[in-house]
Scaffold this motif. Structure first.
Motif, PDB file in Angstrom:
ATOM      1  N   UNK A   1       0.850  -1.371  -0.312  1.00 39.19           N
ATOM      2  CA  UNK A   1      -0.047   0.224   0.063  1.00 39.19           C
ATOM      3  C   UNK A   1       0.867   1.132  -0.151  1.00 39.19           C
ATOM      4  N   UNK A   2       1.810   1.300   1.036  1.00 36.19           N
ATOM      5  CA  UNK A   2       2.593   2.256   1.375  1.00 36.19           C
ATOM      6  C   UNK A   2       3.508   2.654  -0.371  1.00 36.19           C
ATOM      7  N   UNK A   3       4.053   1.778  -1.320  1.00 38.81           N
ATOM      8  CA  UNK A   3       5.050   1.509  -2.277  1.00 38.81           C
ATOM      9  C   UNK A   3       3.629   2.067  -3.046  1.00 38.81           C
ATOM     10  N   UNK A   4       1.988   1.544  -3.513  1.00 34.76           N
ATOM     11  CA  UNK A   4       1.741   1.425  -4.565  1.00 34.76           C
ATOM     12  C   UNK A   4      -0.123   2.061  -4.161  1.00 34.76           C
ATOM     13  N   UNK A   5       0.771   2.729  -3.320  1.00 31.82           N
ATOM     14  CA  UNK A   5      -0.827   4.140  -3.003  1.00 31.82           C
ATOM     15  C   UNK A   5      -1.750   4.668  -4.308  1.00 31.82           C
ATOM     16  N   UNK A   6      -0.694   5.012  -5.328  1.00 34.64           N
ATOM     17  CA  UNK A   6      -1.179   5.332  -6.937  1.00 34.64           C
ATOM     18  C   UNK A   6      -1.869   4.663  -7.373  1.00 34.64           C
TER      19      UNK A   6
ATOM     20  N   UNK B   1      -5.621  -6.923  -2.790  1.00 34.54           N
ATOM     21  CA  UNK B   1      -3.750  -6.816  -1.595  1.00 34.54           C
ATOM     22  C   UNK B   1      -4.299  -9.039  -0.742  1.00 34.54           C
ATOM     23  N   UNK B   2      -5.481  -8.874  -1.150  1.00 32.97           N
ATOM     24  CA  UNK B   2      -5.578 -10.578  -0.073  1.00 32.97           C
ATOM     25  C   UNK B   2      -5.068 -11.237  -1.278  1.00 32.97           C
ATOM     26  N   UNK B   3      -5.542 -11.397  -2.718  1.00 35.83           N
ATOM     27  CA  UNK B   3      -4.996 -11.985  -3.341  1.00 35.83           C
ATOM     28  C   UNK B   3      -3.240 -12.334  -3.325  1.00 35.83           C
TER      29      UNK B   3
ATOM     30  N   UNK C   1      -6.392   5.060   1.523  1.00 32.39           N
ATOM     31  CA  UNK C   1      -7.103   6.653   1.986  1.00 32.39           C
ATOM     32  C   UNK C   1      -5.894   7.465   2.904  1.00 32.39           C
ATOM     33  N   UNK C   2      -5.747   6.736   3.621  1.00 25.47           N
ATOM     34  CA  UNK C   2      -4.626   7.468   4.913  1.00 25.47           C
ATOM     35  C   UNK C   2      -3.366   7.945   3.881  1.00 25.47           C
ATOM     36  N   UNK C   3      -2.914   7.447   3.168  1.00 24.89           N
ATOM     37  CA  UNK C   3      -1.450   7.402   2.144  1.00 24.89           C
ATOM     38  C   UNK C   3      -2.096   8.359   1.163  1.00 24.89           C
ATOM     39  N   UNK C   4      -3.262   7.735   0.797  1.00 25.74           N
ATOM     40  CA  UNK C   4      -3.301   9.210   0.043  1.00 25.74           C
ATOM     41  C   UNK C   4      -4.073  10.363   0.088  1.00 25.74           C
ATOM     42  N   UNK C   5      -3.874  10.836   1.179  1.00 30.13           N
ATOM     43  CA  UNK C   5      -4.624  11.814   1.496  1.00 30.13           C
ATOM     44  C   UNK C   5      -3.073  13.006   2.354  1.00 30.13           C
ATOM     45  N   UNK C   6      -2.365  11.613   3.001  1.00 29.70           N
ATOM     46  CA  UNK C   6      -1.240  12.317   3.142  1.00 29.70           C
ATOM     47  C   UNK C   6      -0.299  13.126   1.636  1.00 29.70           C
TER      48      UNK C   6
ATOM     49  N   UNK D   1      -7.461  18.771  -9.047  1.00 23.22           N
ATOM     50  CA  UNK D   1      -8.245  17.680  -9.564  1.00 23.22           C
ATOM     51  C   UNK D   1      -6.973  16.791  -9.685  1.00 23.22           C
ATOM     52  N   UNK D   2      -5.969  17.777 -10.085  1.00 20.86           N
ATOM     53  CA  UNK D   2      -4.888  16.890 -10.417  1.00 20.86           C
ATOM     54  C   UNK D   2      -3.935  16.538  -9.391  1.00 20.86           C
ATOM     55  N   UNK D   3      -4.285  17.034  -8.644  1.00 22.19           N
ATOM     56  CA  UNK D   3      -3.655  16.612  -7.142  1.00 22.19           C
ATOM     57  C   UNK D   3      -4.150  14.922  -6.571  1.00 22.19           C
ATOM     58  N   UNK D   4      -6.120  14.797  -6.957  1.00 24.06           N
ATOM     59  CA  UNK D   4      -6.852  13.746  -6.281  1.00 24.06           C
ATOM     60  C   UNK D   4      -6.293  12.315  -7.739  1.00 24.06           C
ATOM     61  N   UNK D   5      -6.619  12.828  -8.896  1.00 27.56           N
ATOM     62  CA  UNK D   5      -5.619  12.216  -9.993  1.00 27.56           C
ATOM     63  C   UNK D   5      -4.191  11.524  -9.994  1.00 27.56           C
ATOM     64  N   UNK D   6      -3.569  11.956  -8.868  1.00 28.78           N
ATOM     65  CA  UNK D   6      -2.164  12.155  -9.279  1.00 28.78           C
ATOM     66  C   UNK D   6      -1.425  10.740  -8.061  1.00 28.78           C
ATOM     67  N   UNK D   7      -2.564  10.511  -6.848  1.00 33.06           N
ATOM     68  CA  UNK D   7      -2.636  10.587  -5.325  1.00 33.06           C
ATOM     69  C   UNK D   7      -3.232   8.892  -5.507  1.00 33.06           C
ATOM     70  N   UNK D   8      -4.350   8.367  -6.615  1.00 31.59           N
ATOM     71  CA  UNK D   8      -4.788   7.337  -7.299  1.00 31.59           C
ATOM     72  C   UNK D   8      -6.303   7.536  -7.074  1.00 31.59           C
TER      73      UNK D   8
END
Length: 191
Positions: free
Chosen positions: A66-71, A79-81, A107-112, A126-133
């Motif tokens: 999650x930390x590596x691929x948050x976007x 994740x479970x698979x 979501x916490x990682x994305x918001x950070x 809007x650009x930030x929204x899509x940049x973080x996934x």
């Protein structure tokens, strides 16, 4: 580590199945045949601590992903698979180990990361929204407001340049989002 076997034909565990066969003089091919047919299933029983440590290692692998691929477009099923668990089991174990669900942690990682990009000031909300996934601006704004306490546009306007001159490691700690339920209580005033 004990090696025991579940004998489906007798519906029992047989901890000394190999020794029993050797004692009776049956050939090893009977053992291999039973395993291949599925009438005997190998079961490895270890201590509870060993199993707990293995489970924590899998959960740490999920958290690191999650930390590596948050976007990336991640969901609990994906994740479970990745760790060969069911989504429900992963969610329960993750919440027990880290205090929040995998989706909430994502979501916490994305918001950070969004907070850091908004502080820079060179990207729109809007650009930030899509940049973080995040794929929905409405969901992003709602979660951002829930975690940070102000909408992303207000945060962008008010925090531009707020961390100038502060070491990045300190700025990351100071600007970490705090959920409303986790907000620190004010220190008691002692007179």
């Amino acid at each position: 580590m004990n090696l025991s076997f579940y004998d489906r034909s007798r519906n029992t565990f047989r901890p000394h199945a190999v020794a029993d066969q050797r004692r009776r003089g049956t050939a090893g091919w009977l053992w291999a045949t039973a395993l291949r047919r599925g009438t005997i299933t190998p079961m490895i029983s270890g201590s509870a601590d060993t199993q707990r440590l293995r489970a924590l290692a899998l959960l740490r692998r999920v958290r690191d992903r999650i930390d590596r691929e948050y976007a990336q477009p991640l969901d609990v099923e994906a994740l479970a698979r990745g760790v060969h668990m069911s989504a429900g089991h992963l969610s329960r174990q993750f919440r027990q180990a880290y205090g929040e669900s995998p989706y909430s942690y994502l979501m916490t990682r994305r918001i950070e990361r969004a907070m850091a990009l908004l502080r820079r000031g060179d990207l729109s909300v809007t650009e930030v929204c899509f940049a973080v996934g995040c794929s929905s601006l409405g969901t992003f704004s709602t979660r951002f407001t829930e975690l940070v306490g102000v909408p992303p546009s207000t945060y962008r306007r008010e925090s531009a340049g707020a961390t100038e001159g502060i070491a990045p490691c300190v700025a990351k700690q100071v600007t970490r989002p705090v959920r409303n339920r986790e907000a620190r209580a004010a220190a008691p005033h002692l007179a």
